[in-house]
Design a protein around this motif. Sequence first.
Motif, short mmCIF file in Angstrom:
data_model
loop_
_atom_site.label_atom_id
_atom_site.label_comp_id
_atom_site.label_asym_id
_atom_site.label_seq_id
_atom_site.Cartn_x
_atom_site.Cartn_y
_atom_site.Cartn_z
N ASP A 68 -25.63 -70.82 11.40
CA ASP A 68 -25.05 -71.26 13.15
C ASP A 68 -25.52 -70.22 13.62
O ASP A 68 -25.54 -69.03 13.30
CB ASP A 68 -23.85 -71.44 12.61
CG ASP A 68 -23.25 -71.54 14.22
OD1 ASP A 68 -24.14 -71.35 15.27
OD2 ASP A 68 -21.98 -71.53 14.75
N ARG B 267 -22.51 -68.46 16.51
CA ARG B 267 -21.44 -67.91 16.17
C ARG B 267 -21.38 -67.25 15.06
O ARG B 267 -22.07 -68.06 13.83
CB ARG B 267 -20.78 -69.14 16.87
CG ARG B 267 -20.62 -68.93 17.81
CD ARG B 267 -19.27 -70.32 18.58
NE ARG B 267 -17.92 -69.54 17.60
CZ ARG B 267 -17.01 -70.56 16.71
NH1 ARG B 267 -17.63 -71.79 16.58
NH2 ARG B 267 -16.10 -70.06 16.32
N ARG B 268 -21.71 -66.08 14.11
CA ARG B 268 -21.46 -65.63 13.39
C ARG B 268 -20.32 -65.68 12.20
O ARG B 268 -18.96 -66.75 13.21
CB ARG B 268 -21.11 -64.32 12.98
CG ARG B 268 -22.57 -63.13 14.34
CD ARG B 268 -22.17 -61.99 12.87
NE ARG B 268 -21.42 -61.58 13.73
CZ ARG B 268 -21.05 -61.07 14.61
NH1 ARG B 268 -22.29 -61.13 15.22
NH2 ARG B 268 -20.43 -60.19 15.14
N SER C 223 -18.21 -64.72 10.56
CA SER C 223 -17.50 -63.54 10.44
C SER C 223 -15.69 -64.19 12.16
O SER C 223 -14.91 -63.18 11.68
CB SER C 223 -17.09 -62.02 10.59
OG SER C 223 -18.54 -61.75 11.69
N GLU C 224 -16.93 -63.98 12.75
CA GLU C 224 -16.00 -64.27 14.33
C GLU C 224 -15.12 -66.22 14.30
O GLU C 224 -13.74 -65.80 14.80
CB GLU C 224 -17.37 -64.99 15.43
CG GLU C 224 -18.23 -64.00 15.51
CD GLU C 224 -19.14 -63.82 16.72
OE1 GLU C 224 -18.96 -65.24 17.34
OE2 GLU C 224 -20.07 -63.68 16.52
N ALA D 272 -22.71 -59.61 5.78
CA ALA D 272 -24.39 -59.19 5.72
C ALA D 272 -24.92 -60.91 5.87
O ALA D 272 -25.99 -61.04 6.55
CB ALA D 272 -24.74 -57.85 5.83
N ASP E 273 -23.14 -64.26 6.78
CA ASP E 273 -22.56 -64.20 7.76
C ASP E 273 -23.12 -65.53 9.19
O ASP E 273 -23.02 -66.31 10.10
CB ASP E 273 -22.94 -62.69 8.65
CG ASP E 273 -21.25 -62.81 9.73
OD1 ASP E 273 -20.60 -63.24 9.63
OD2 ASP E 273 -21.34 -62.07 10.30
N HIS E 274 -24.69 -65.55 8.82
CA HIS E 274 -24.95 -66.54 9.34
C HIS E 274 -24.88 -68.40 9.24
O HIS E 274 -25.16 -68.58 10.04
CB HIS E 274 -26.82 -66.43 9.36
CG HIS E 274 -27.04 -66.42 7.84
ND1 HIS E 274 -26.83 -66.27 7.26
CD2 HIS E 274 -28.20 -68.06 7.46
CE1 HIS E 274 -27.20 -66.04 5.54
NE2 HIS E 274 -27.91 -67.72 6.54
#
Length: 294
Positions: free
Chosen positions: A95, A98-99, A101-102, A119, A122-123
């Motif tokens: 994505d 938007r990460r 974690s969001e 990290a 997160d993508h």
Amino acid sequence: MSWFRRIAIGGFAVLLWGLGLAGAADAAPALWVVKGANSEIYLFGTLHALEPGAQWRTPAYDAAYARATTVWFEADLQGGDPQTVGRILARYGVDPTRRLSEKLPPDQVQALGRQVDLARIDHLRPWAAAMMLSMQPMLSRGASVEAGADLTMTRAARGAAKTVRTFETLEDQARLFAGLSEPVELRYLSDVIRERGAPRRLTLHPGEGSLEQAWLAGDMGRLGPRLIGDMRAENPDFYEALLKRRNLAWADALTRELADPGVELVNVGALHMVGPDGLPALMAARGFTVERVQ
């Protein structure tokens, strides 16, 4: 081990694992035969990832394989080289806006951070992160896709010049996950995060109570229906997309195959053999004689 950990034993074409139906004929992985007027199709439920040296082939399976002129698999695992899988993951599993974690609530972000370097993932979309997390414990114990039943028999069938056919492509399978709604994806990931933090009741590592041992022993009545019930109850949209719709499409394809004389062998994740939406039940509902032979 809960159903959401089981489905990710291999990734992409190696996405799905499961257990068979009740009533093992012998201590061996489940095998059925579906009989048409002048045709037979054997249905074998596989484990996509196994430890090297696992002894799962039996005289009954080898006899079915020897008779079959066409051998089916979920997808072409030999085509799943790292570059191909990487391109598919980049297209369907990332994505850029938007990460991860969001999308998760703070408590799950914290739990995820305790399990993995956030990290690094997160993508990813939730489904891709969930699959990666699910695979890690099993593969770290020595199981591999290379040693799994699917890839083993793909190599054997091509080496024997048998006709090899697949129900899906690797991209089809990635697209299936990418087509899930975000709430369904997040539920999948949340279940994986929670289950990874809980004591494991069933592991892939061989031994008493392990997933691999249950599959090798054909002990399906105790485990299979409960797994399907859990998936259907906990994430019904996931069950519909992951199993039911695909099984119906595969059963339609096999029905067409049974119209012509011959013997064929189907090797797909054994979760596709379970319950009223499993391939044996669907073929029986179409009027074919279905018998568990192992």
